[in-house]
Design a protein around this motif. Structure first.
Motif, short mmCIF file in Angstrom:
data_model
loop_
_atom_site.label_atom_id
_atom_site.label_comp_id
_atom_site.label_asym_id
_atom_site.label_seq_id
_atom_site.Cartn_x
_atom_site.Cartn_y
_atom_site.Cartn_z
N VAL A 1 7.81 31.86 62.13
CA VAL A 1 9.12 31.23 62.26
C VAL A 1 8.97 29.75 62.57
O VAL A 1 9.70 28.91 62.03
CB VAL A 1 9.95 31.96 63.34
N MET A 2 8.02 29.42 63.44
CA MET A 2 7.78 28.01 63.77
C MET A 2 7.45 27.23 62.50
O MET A 2 8.02 26.16 62.26
CB MET A 2 6.62 27.90 64.77
N ARG A 3 6.56 27.75 61.68
CA ARG A 3 6.20 27.05 60.44
C ARG A 3 7.40 26.92 59.50
O ARG A 3 7.58 25.90 58.85
CB ARG A 3 5.03 27.76 59.76
N LEU A 4 8.22 27.95 59.46
CA LEU A 4 9.41 27.92 58.59
C LEU A 4 10.39 26.84 59.04
O LEU A 4 10.84 26.01 58.24
CB LEU A 4 10.08 29.30 58.62
N PHE A 5 10.73 26.82 60.32
CA PHE A 5 11.64 25.80 60.83
C PHE A 5 11.03 24.40 60.74
O PHE A 5 11.73 23.43 60.48
CB PHE A 5 12.02 26.09 62.29
N ALA B 1 18.65 24.20 57.09
CA ALA B 1 18.33 24.71 55.76
C ALA B 1 17.72 26.11 55.81
O ALA B 1 17.42 26.69 54.76
CB ALA B 1 17.37 23.76 55.05
N THR B 2 17.55 26.67 57.00
CA THR B 2 16.89 27.96 57.14
C THR B 2 17.91 29.01 57.56
O THR B 2 18.56 28.88 58.60
CB THR B 2 15.77 27.89 58.20
N GLY B 3 18.04 30.03 56.74
CA GLY B 3 18.93 31.15 57.06
C GLY B 3 18.16 32.31 57.65
O GLY B 3 16.92 32.36 57.57
N ILE B 4 18.89 33.24 58.21
CA ILE B 4 18.22 34.41 58.80
C ILE B 4 17.45 35.18 57.73
O ILE B 4 16.38 35.72 58.01
CB ILE B 4 19.26 35.32 59.52
N GLN B 5 17.96 35.21 56.51
CA GLN B 5 17.21 35.92 55.45
C GLN B 5 15.86 35.25 55.20
O GLN B 5 14.87 35.92 54.92
CB GLN B 5 18.03 35.99 54.15
#
Length: 196
Positions: free
Chosen positions: A16-20, A27-31
């Motif tokens: 999750v850290m890398r994604l955010f 730009a980041t949704g729960i999906q």
């Protein structure tokens, strides 16, 4: 029977850290989070809470894993200006090459994005800034003690300037600035502080 987690929360939080870090919170949704971690929504919510809580946890993890070790190395290095040069060289290398090139810094990205509208996030950003500034001030105080700074240079004011330069390096690298350009800028700033 108690609910047993069938996943490693640390591994999930790293993903999750890398994604955010790469995409930002808006730009980041729960999906996206579900896809990146392979977890279902109920597991995510039960472990971390909602998206904002998950982002806060990811930001704290980024600071613990990436920022604080660099600040500790800088503050613990008594070489003065060479330590500051090395700090910026490592920063530029991290931002311009490797797996995370052009991602910028998750903290700098938060300063520039909508994330900072959350008072809790602003508090984290302010603490981070204070830690960065203090590490730089410590290194500059060592430089002053070694007569490496121009006479009359205030290590605290110079630390403020260099902290802003670090944020600039992070943001410019995310926008595609190359390492050579960033290095020239940093070298010019540090040369301006140094004793002739």
């Amino acid at each position: 029977m108690p609910d047993v987690k069938h996943f490693d929360p640390d591994t999930a939080l790293d993903a999750v850290m890398r994604l955010f870090w790469r995409q930002g919170v808006e730009a980041t949704g729960i999906q996206d989070v579900v896809t990146a971690t392979g977890l279902n929504r109920s597991s995510l919510y039960a472990t971390f809470g909602g998206k904002q809580e998950l982002y806060r946890a990811a930001l704290r993890r980024y600071i613990e894993q990436r920022s604080r070790p660099a600040f500790s190395r800088l503050a613990g290095d008594d070489r003065g200006l060479p330590a500051v040069h090395d700090f910026f060289a490592e920063l530029i290398e991290a931002r311009c090459s490797g797996a995370y090139a052009q991602w910028g810094c998750m903290v700098s990205n938060a300063h520039a994005g909508g994330e900072n509208s959350d008072p809790d996030i602003r508090a984290v950003l302010d603490r981070h800034h204070g830690e960065l500034r203090e590490a730089l001030r410590t290194a500059l105080a060592a430089a002053e003690a070694k007569a490496q700074l121009k006479p009359g240079t205030d290590p605290g004011a110079a630390a403020d300037l260099l902290a802003l330069l670090a944020y600039g390096v992070n943001l410019r690298s995310r926008a595609g600035a190359d390492a050579g350009e960033l290095t020239r800028t940093v070298t010019g700033a540090l040369d301006a502080l140094g004793a002739a």
